[in-house]
Design an enzyme around this catalytic site. Structure first.
Site, PDB file in Angstrom:
ATOM      1  N   ASP A   9       0.961  -1.293  -0.066  1.00  0.00           N
ATOM      2  CA  ASP A   9       0.029   0.087   0.158  1.00  0.00           C
ATOM      3  C   ASP A   9       0.953   1.213  -0.001  1.00  0.00           C
ATOM      4  OD1 ASP A   9      -2.209   1.617   0.479  1.00  0.00           O
ATOM      5  OD2 ASP A   9      -1.729   1.875   2.648  1.00  0.00           O
ATOM      6  N   SER A  55      -5.654   4.842  -4.477  1.00  0.00           N
ATOM      7  CA  SER A  55      -5.598   6.501  -4.704  1.00  0.00           C
ATOM      8  C   SER A  55      -5.426   6.690  -6.244  1.00  0.00           C
ATOM      9  CB  SER A  55      -4.456   7.009  -3.832  1.00  0.00           C
ATOM     10  OG  SER A  55      -4.334   8.348  -4.681  1.00  0.00           O
ATOM     11  N   ASP A 111      -1.442  -0.670   6.056  1.00  0.00           N
ATOM     12  CA  ASP A 111      -1.830   0.069   7.308  1.00  0.00           C
ATOM     13  C   ASP A 111      -3.525   0.255   7.481  1.00  0.00           C
ATOM     14  OD1 ASP A 111      -2.302   2.265   5.196  1.00  0.00           O
ATOM     15  OD2 ASP A 111      -2.131   3.578   6.894  1.00  0.00           O
ATOM     16  N   ASP A 120      -0.265   5.060   0.782  1.00  0.00           N
ATOM     17  CA  ASP A 120      -0.566   6.019   1.691  1.00  0.00           C
ATOM     18  C   ASP A 120      -0.398   5.375   3.297  1.00  0.00           C
ATOM     19  OD1 ASP A 120      -0.979   8.102   0.043  1.00  0.00           O
ATOM     20  OD2 ASP A 120      -3.065   7.202  -0.468  1.00  0.00           O
ATOM     21  N   ASN A 146      -4.256   9.275  -7.032  1.00  0.00           N
ATOM     22  CA  ASN A 146      -3.074  10.099  -7.224  1.00  0.00           C
ATOM     23  C   ASN A 146      -1.972   9.501  -6.961  1.00  0.00           C
ATOM     24  OD1 ASN A 146      -4.180  13.093  -7.072  1.00  0.00           O
ATOM     25  ND2 ASN A 146      -5.459  12.182  -5.202  1.00  0.00           N
ATOM     26  N   GLY A 160      -7.596   3.580   3.029  1.00  0.00           N
ATOM     27  CA  GLY A 160      -7.734   2.552   1.953  1.00  0.00           C
ATOM     28  C   GLY A 160      -8.990   2.793   1.170  1.00  0.00           C
ATOM     29  N   ARG A 176     -12.142   7.995  -2.360  1.00  0.00           N
ATOM     30  CA  ARG A 176     -12.473   9.461  -2.053  1.00  0.00           C
ATOM     31  C   ARG A 176     -13.868   9.556  -1.807  1.00  0.00           C
ATOM     32  NH1 ARG A 176     -10.424  12.900  -6.822  1.00  0.00           N
ATOM     33  NH2 ARG A 176      -8.912  11.455  -6.386  1.00  0.00           N
TER      34      ARG A 176
HETATM   35  C1  BG6 Z   1      -5.842   5.588  -0.044  1.00  0.00           C
HETATM   36  C2  BG6 Z   1      -5.947   6.297   1.244  1.00  0.00           C
HETATM   37  O1  BG6 Z   1      -4.688   5.152  -0.163  1.00  0.00           O
HETATM   38  O2  BG6 Z   1      -6.307   6.334  -1.310  1.00  0.00           O
HETATM   39  C3  BG6 Z   1      -7.341   6.602   1.480  1.00  0.00           C
HETATM   40  O3  BG6 Z   1      -5.786   5.493   2.122  1.00  0.00           O
HETATM   41  C4  BG6 Z   1      -7.965   7.754   0.027  1.00  0.00           C
HETATM   42  O4  BG6 Z   1      -7.477   7.537   2.462  1.00  0.00           O
HETATM   43  C5  BG6 Z   1      -7.725   6.704  -1.012  1.00  0.00           C
HETATM   44  O5  BG6 Z   1      -9.291   8.035   0.226  1.00  0.00           O
HETATM   45  C6  BG6 Z   1      -8.126   7.467  -2.397  1.00  0.00           C
HETATM   46  O6  BG6 Z   1      -7.250   8.417  -2.576  1.00  0.00           O
HETATM   47  P1  BG6 Z   1      -7.244   9.837  -3.614  1.00  0.00           P
HETATM   48  O7  BG6 Z   1      -5.968   9.913  -3.849  1.00  0.00           O
HETATM   49  O8  BG6 Z   1      -7.871   9.144  -4.980  1.00  0.00           O
HETATM   50  O9  BG6 Z   1      -8.323  10.617  -3.090  1.00  0.00           O
HETATM   51 MG    MG Z   2      -2.969   3.078   3.544  1.00  0.00          MG
END
Ligand code: BG6
Ligand code: MG
Length: 219
Positions: A9, A116, A170, A11, A118, A46, A49
């Site tokens: 993972d 994510s 995590d 984040d 991002n 995890g 959004r």
């Molecule tokens: C995960 C995070 O990696 O990505 C979450 O742990 C988050 O908290 C999810 O909501 C989505 O992320 P993003 O960057 O697409 O908004």
């Molecule tokens: Mg995480």
């Protein structure tokens, strides 16, 4: 090494964007006028959004329209993206870097499995964009954790069967996703509280004990 591949993972495992998620959501929650704290934030680990907003809204007595929900998720992402600008290669600790390098030297394939959208931007920001053998993230899945899709895609990208993959997570949702993918999991940070994973890591470098076949970080 017992495992052919390790899927990390991002984040909260490779780097600590989790604080930036918290700060951005806190600003949105304040704007909506709904209570939000670190404990609720732990439930967002995890989770996508949009699902994160739904969890935050559990404490909100009113109802938001679809347009308002879109507005707030986009605004949150804008705030989060500006906070990400603070990140640099210094946000990856020497311990994480050295552990990854040692695992790679043992011939283990390394991948990212993140919900994510991002993820690739973050990897670039921390100077790891070309480091991993595969990246499975929010842009190639339709279901976020605890669904196993993100990890199953990572194992497909690597060409390694799930039973030969270890996931490092995590998030409770991430540990559940790994188990649903039929993969062993090493929990770190918040996820160790739930005792669901095969291994509980006190520190990232404990992964090397697993790779040396020493079960001392098993729970
Ligand atoms: C995960 C995070 O990696 O990505 C979450 O742990 C988050 O908290 C999810 O909501 C989505 O992320 P993003 O960057 O697409 O908004
Ligand atoms: Mg995480």
């Amino acid at each position: 090494m017992k495992y052919q591949a390790i899927i990390f993972d991002l984040d909260g495992v490779i780097c600590h964007t989790d604080q930036y998620h918290y700060l951005a959501w806190k600003q949105i929650a304040d704007e909506i006028g709904v209570y939000f704290d670190e404990q609720i934030n732990n439930r967002l680990r995890g989770v996508s959004r949009r699902e994160s907003l739904e969890i935050i809204l559990e404490a909100y007595p009113g109802r938001l329209t679809e347009d308002e929900k879109t507005y707030y998720t986009e605004k949150k992402n804008g705030l989060y993206r500006s906070l990400l600008q603070n990140m640099s290669p210094a946000d990856v600790t020497a311990e994480v870097r050295e552990t990854l390098d040692q695992l790679r030297a043992q011939g283990v394939l390394l991948a990212i499995g993140s919900s994510s959208k991002n993820a690739k931007a973050i990897l670039k920001q921390i100077g790891l964009e070309d480091y991993f053998d595969a990246v499975s993230d929010g842009t190639n899945i339709t279901q976020s954790k605890p669904d196993p899709e993100v990890f199953l895609k990572a194992s497909q990208f690597l060409g390694v069967d799930p039973q030969h993959c270890l996931v490092v997570e995590d998030a409770r949702s991430g540990v559940e996703a790994a188990l649903a993918a039929n993969m062993d999991c090493a929990a770190i940070g918040d996820a160790t509280k739930y005792n669901l994973a095969r291994y509980n890591l006190q520190r990232f470098s404990d992964l090397l004990q697993i790779s040396h076949g020493d079960g001392s970080c098993g729970r």
